[in-house]
Design a protein around this motif. Sequence first.
Motif, PDB file in Angstrom:
ATOM      1  N   ALA A 140     -15.374   1.529   6.162  1.00 36.23           N
ATOM      2  CA  ALA A 140     -14.166   2.068   5.529  1.00 36.23           C
ATOM      3  C   ALA A 140     -14.097   3.586   5.688  1.00 36.23           C
ATOM      4  N   LYS A 141     -15.220   4.262   5.515  1.00 38.15           N
ATOM      5  CA  LYS A 141     -15.242   5.724   5.662  1.00 38.15           C
ATOM      6  C   LYS A 141     -15.030   6.134   7.116  1.00 38.15           C
ATOM      7  N   ILE A 142     -15.589   5.357   8.032  1.00 36.38           N
ATOM      8  CA  ILE A 142     -15.388   5.637   9.458  1.00 36.38           C
ATOM      9  C   ILE A 142     -13.915   5.482   9.804  1.00 36.38           C
ATOM     10  N   ALA A 143     -13.300   4.420   9.317  1.00 39.20           N
ATOM     11  CA  ALA A 143     -11.877   4.167   9.588  1.00 39.20           C
ATOM     12  C   ALA A 143     -11.026   5.337   9.098  1.00 39.20           C
ATOM     13  N   LYS A 144     -11.341   5.821   7.918  1.00 39.98           N
ATOM     14  CA  LYS A 144     -10.579   6.940   7.356  1.00 39.98           C
ATOM     15  C   LYS A 144     -10.787   8.203   8.187  1.00 39.98           C
ATOM     16  N   GLN A 145     -12.021   8.465   8.579  1.00 36.19           N
ATOM     17  CA  GLN A 145     -12.325   9.675   9.334  1.00 36.19           C
ATOM     18  C   GLN A 145     -11.700   9.655  10.726  1.00 36.19           C
ATOM     19  N   LEU A 146     -11.735   8.497  11.380  1.00 36.38           N
ATOM     20  CA  LEU A 146     -11.183   8.405  12.734  1.00 36.38           C
ATOM     21  C   LEU A 146      -9.693   8.066  12.740  1.00 36.38           C
ATOM     22  N   ARG A 147      -9.138   7.825  11.543  1.00 37.06           N
ATOM     23  CA  ARG A 147      -7.712   7.469  11.401  1.00 37.06           C
ATOM     24  C   ARG A 147      -7.349   6.254  12.241  1.00 37.06           C
ATOM     25  N   ARG A 148      -8.170   5.233  12.057  1.00 31.46           N
ATOM     26  CA  ARG A 148      -7.969   3.960  12.753  1.00 31.46           C
ATOM     27  C   ARG A 148      -8.049   2.837  11.734  1.00 31.46           C
ATOM     28  N   PRO A 149      -7.400   1.705  12.016  1.00 28.76           N
ATOM     29  CA  PRO A 149      -7.507   0.563  11.107  1.00 28.76           C
ATOM     30  C   PRO A 149      -8.950   0.060  11.033  1.00 28.76           C
ATOM     31  N   LEU A 150      -9.314  -0.475   9.886  1.00 33.65           N
ATOM     32  CA  LEU A 150     -10.658  -0.989   9.674  1.00 33.65           C
ATOM     33  C   LEU A 150     -11.003  -2.058  10.714  1.00 33.65           C
ATOM     34  N   ALA A 151     -10.067  -2.920  11.005  1.00 32.32           N
ATOM     35  CA  ALA A 151     -10.302  -3.972  12.003  1.00 32.32           C
ATOM     36  C   ALA A 151     -10.610  -3.365  13.366  1.00 32.32           C
ATOM     37  N   SER A 152      -9.920  -2.293  13.713  1.00 31.94           N
ATOM     38  CA  SER A 152     -10.143  -1.635  14.994  1.00 31.94           C
ATOM     39  C   SER A 152     -11.548  -1.045  15.068  1.00 31.94           C
ATOM     40  N   ILE A 153     -12.016  -0.481  13.956  1.00 33.41           N
ATOM     41  CA  ILE A 153     -13.367   0.080  13.895  1.00 33.41           C
ATOM     42  C   ILE A 153     -14.395  -1.021  14.116  1.00 33.41           C
ATOM     43  N   ARG A 154     -14.219  -2.135  13.428  1.00 27.86           N
ATOM     44  CA  ARG A 154     -15.173  -3.243  13.552  1.00 27.86           C
ATOM     45  C   ARG A 154     -15.182  -3.828  14.959  1.00 27.86           C
ATOM     46  N   ILE A 155     -14.013  -3.968  15.544  1.00 31.34           N
ATOM     47  CA  ILE A 155     -13.912  -4.531  16.901  1.00 31.34           C
ATOM     48  C   ILE A 155     -14.601  -3.620  17.909  1.00 31.34           C
ATOM     49  N   MET A 156     -14.334  -2.319  17.824  1.00 31.26           N
ATOM     50  CA  MET A 156     -14.945  -1.387  18.778  1.00 31.26           C
ATOM     51  C   MET A 156     -16.450  -1.300  18.578  1.00 31.26           C
ATOM     52  N   ALA A 157     -16.901  -1.289  17.326  1.00 36.28           N
ATOM     53  CA  ALA A 157     -18.343  -1.243  17.071  1.00 36.28           C
ATOM     54  C   ALA A 157     -19.026  -2.462  17.687  1.00 36.28           C
ATOM     55  N   THR A 158     -18.432  -3.612  17.518  1.00 32.69           N
ATOM     56  CA  THR A 158     -18.991  -4.837  18.090  1.00 32.69           C
ATOM     57  C   THR A 158     -19.011  -4.758  19.613  1.00 32.69           C
ATOM     58  N   SER A 159     -17.936  -4.255  20.199  1.00 33.85           N
ATOM     59  CA  SER A 159     -17.881  -4.178  21.662  1.00 33.85           C
ATOM     60  C   SER A 159     -18.900  -3.180  22.209  1.00 33.85           C
ATOM     61  N   LEU A 160     -19.299  -2.207  21.392  1.00 29.21           N
ATOM     62  CA  LEU A 160     -20.311  -1.233  21.811  1.00 29.21           C
ATOM     63  C   LEU A 160     -21.719  -1.689  21.461  1.00 29.21           C
ATOM     64  N   GLY A 161     -21.828  -2.870  20.843  1.00 24.12           N
ATOM     65  CA  GLY A 161     -23.123  -3.412  20.484  1.00 24.12           C
ATOM     66  C   GLY A 161     -23.726  -2.774  19.235  1.00 24.12           C
ATOM     67  N   LEU A 162     -22.876  -2.253  18.376  1.00 27.09           N
ATOM     68  CA  LEU A 162     -23.334  -1.578  17.161  1.00 27.09           C
ATOM     69  C   LEU A 162     -23.203  -2.504  15.957  1.00 27.09           C
ATOM     70  N   THR A 163     -24.125  -2.356  15.002  1.00 26.56           N
ATOM     71  CA  THR A 163     -24.036  -3.076  13.739  1.00 26.56           C
ATOM     72  C   THR A 163     -23.546  -2.075  12.708  1.00 26.56           C
ATOM     73  N   ILE A 164     -22.435  -2.393  12.063  1.00 27.33           N
ATOM     74  CA  ILE A 164     -21.787  -1.450  11.178  1.00 27.33           C
ATOM     75  C   ILE A 164     -21.960  -1.862   9.722  1.00 27.33           C
ATOM     76  N   GLU A 165     -22.084  -0.877   8.834  1.00 27.55           N
ATOM     77  CA  GLU A 165     -22.188  -1.133   7.402  1.00 27.55           C
ATOM     78  C   GLU A 165     -20.854  -1.654   6.886  1.00 27.55           C
ATOM     79  N   GLN A 166     -20.896  -2.642   6.026  1.00 29.01           N
ATOM     80  CA  GLN A 166     -19.682  -3.183   5.422  1.00 29.01           C
ATOM     81  C   GLN A 166     -19.255  -2.269   4.272  1.00 29.01           C
ATOM     82  N   GLY A 167     -17.954  -2.297   4.003  1.00 30.71           N
ATOM     83  CA  GLY A 167     -17.468  -1.535   2.856  1.00 30.71           C
ATOM     84  C   GLY A 167     -16.573  -0.410   3.209  1.00 30.71           C
TER      85      GLY A 167
END
Length: 74
Positions: A47-74
């Motif tokens: 949620a904080k990443i989404a706010k900082q990058l000004r992107r939807p939360l879903a977009s953050i999760r999708i990109m993190a997954t495509s980069l092979g990253l595990t992201i904190e929920q919330g």
Amino acid sequence: MQIEAGLHPGDEGKTSPKHVRDIDRRPWTAVEKHKLRGLVSRQVSAAKIAKQLRRPLASIRIMATSLGLTIEQG
């Protein structure tokens, strides 16, 4: 009568709402991907990443997954 995809009969010529139209339409830049990797490595929440990058939360999760990253929920 031709109906645009996603619109109901009688809605010809109308556009979809801005929040629907612009989700994930902007391509990710190399700088944004770099920032995403850095924020994930510091265990910042999605949620904080989404706010900082000004992107939807879903977009953050999708990109993190495509980069092979595990992201904190919330």
